[in-house]
Motif scaffolding. Structure first.
Motif, short mmCIF file in Angstrom:
data_model
loop_
_atom_site.label_atom_id
_atom_site.label_comp_id
_atom_site.label_asym_id
_atom_site.label_seq_id
_atom_site.Cartn_x
_atom_site.Cartn_y
_atom_site.Cartn_z
N THR A 7 49.32 0.51 49.39
CA THR A 7 49.97 1.75 49.80
C THR A 7 49.64 2.84 48.81
OG1 THR A 7 51.95 1.30 48.52
CG2 THR A 7 51.90 0.42 50.76
N ARG A 9 51.64 4.27 47.05
CA ARG A 9 52.45 4.07 45.86
C ARG A 9 51.68 3.31 44.79
NH1 ARG A 9 57.79 4.40 44.75
NH2 ARG A 9 58.20 5.00 46.89
N LYS A 206 52.55 16.09 40.49
CA LYS A 206 52.10 15.43 41.71
C LYS A 206 50.94 14.50 41.40
CE LYS A 206 53.43 18.92 45.13
NZ LYS A 206 52.93 19.86 46.19
N ALA A 224 49.65 11.22 46.71
CA ALA A 224 50.59 10.09 46.61
C ALA A 224 51.99 10.59 46.93
CB ALA A 224 50.54 9.49 45.20
N THR A 225 52.89 9.65 47.13
CA THR A 225 54.25 10.02 47.58
C THR A 225 55.21 10.25 46.43
OG1 THR A 225 54.78 7.66 47.76
CG2 THR A 225 53.96 8.78 49.73
N GLU A 226 54.91 9.73 45.27
CA GLU A 226 55.87 9.80 44.17
C GLU A 226 55.41 10.77 43.09
OE1 GLU A 226 54.29 5.82 41.87
OE2 GLU A 226 55.13 5.75 43.88
#
Length: 400
Positions: A7, A9, A206, A224-226
């Motif tokens: 993923t 992540r 980011k 990325a998401t985090e």
């Protein structure tokens, strides 16, 4: 049973590992430098290179020399060669690279054009293309790779200069060499600031993944998401991606006798536009090098209002401002723009013959490759102006 797909992540760690592996492979790849057309490097003609080396005076009392890293992509062979002609001088060293957007036939064509010029014994072409995304960290890996190769193939250059196919010089090489003769050779010309502004959130908090680090084709970066926290072990600096680095600092970034260059290489693996921050952050966090920093990139740009991610394309309407800017290089230009012909004729003293790829229409291209005494510089008025500017701005150094 198929393993789970990574993923976003977990992908930043993969990108960091890929960039670290790329850095580790620098020294391994260097064992191939100097190989023939089937190896890592398309080399220049050995006999010509040896003759040129014998003529070049070196040392602190001789004029300096530059190592140029000139990069391009598919369909840009002619642009790279035109730029090479515009910045060529027998005192310097040149390494040309076409990324994975170009095919092997284009790299072979580029190497053949270089070998076809009898005077170009100080020019090499990277024989393998690797993926590069100029908004990610793969362009940083490519630049460090180019620097590592230039350190290996030539021991007597003083400054590393990065250029792309969209760049063009505004002064002759005699002017540039003359101007840099006036300053200590440990100086680094890097545009930098610690005022991050909007970049703190968009660039450094980011996370991104640059697939070009581990793919064999140019690929766009992935968000990325985090988020991540800003570092407290070092202070981030940012600025222009176009640099003129001393040989000592280039060696430090490639070989890293302390851990800072490698630590920051890992950090910037997951930062967008890492070429705008890596060298700035390394040098401004280094007690050994921070006071060798001069805050300029000697480039001419024109930005929109508000500024975009890339400067505007330059044309003939910008020529007067370019001349008055006391810059050494400018960007961006489109291929065969009429303004380039004006720069060749009015600023570089090159005729249109000298920027063609071959002697078409009976033109004597060989006459463009004749040099006088390569250790005697013949600067013009632009060289005198640039020398005064560099001498003046070099009085203020550091990363305050």
């Amino acid at each position: 049973m198929r393993p789970p797909t990574p993923t976003l992540r977990s992908r930043p760690r993969l990108a960091a590992a890929a960039l670290a592996a790329s850095a580790a492979l620098l020294l391994v790849c260097l064992t191939w430098a100097g190989a023939g057309a089937g190896g890592f490097l398309f080399s220049s003609t050995p006999s010509t290179s040896t003759a040129s080396a014998a003529l070049r005076a070196t040392g602190p009392d001789a004029p300096p020399a530059f190592a140029y890293w000139i990069s391009g992509t598919g369909g840009e062979t002619r642009r790279v060669l035109r730029l090479l002609r515009a910045v060529y001088h027998p005192r310097n060293r040149y390494l040309l690279h076409l990324d994975a957007g170009a095919g092997g036939d284009e790299r072979a064509e580029l190497a053949a054009a270089v070998r076809g010029e009898k005077a170009w014994g100080n020019v090499d072409v990277v024989g393998e293309g690797y993926a590069v995304d100029r908004t990610g960290s793969s362009v940083l890996a490519a630049t460090l790779h180019g620097a590592a190769v230039l350190l290996r193939v030539a021991r007597d250059w003083d400054w590393f200069v990065s250029l792309s196919s969209s760049d063009y010089p505004l002064v002759t090489q005699d002017d540039l060499l003359y101007a840099f003769s006036s300053v200590p050779r440990e100086l680094n010309f890097i545009d930098h600031t610690s005022d991050l502004g909007w970049k703190e959130h968009d660039r450094f908090e980011k996370l991104i993944v640059d697939p070009s680090l581990y793919m064999d084709r140019n690929s766009e970066i992935l968000p990325a998401t985090e988020p991540r926290q800003m570092p407290d072990a070092f202070k981030i600096f940012t600025g222009s991606p176009w640099v003129i680095l001393s040989r000592n600092f280039t060696e430090h970034c490639v070989h890293g006798w302390d851990n800072l260059p490698r630590t920051l290489l890992m950090y910037f693996a997951n930062a967008a536009y890492s070429m705008e921050s890596y060298f700035q952050t390394v040098i401004c966090n280094s007690s050994e090098f921070r006071n060798t920093t001069v805050n300029t990139d000697l480039r001419y740009f024109v930005w929109d209002d508000p500024p975009g991610l890339e400067p505007l394309i330059l044309d003939e309407s910008h020529l007067d401002n370019m001349v008055n800017s006391i810059a050494a290089f400018a960007r961006r230009f489109v291929e065969d723009a009429p303004v380039l012909t004006k720069i060749d004729e009015e600023l570089l003293n090159h005729s249109s013959v000298c920027v063609n790829l071959s002697g078409k229409q009976g033109m004597d291209v060989d006459s463009c490759s004749k040099w006088g005494h390569i250790n005697v510089l013949r600067p013009g008025r632009a060289g005198e102006q640039l020398r005064r500017f560099i001498s003046e701005i070099s009085q203020t150094r550091g990363c305050s």
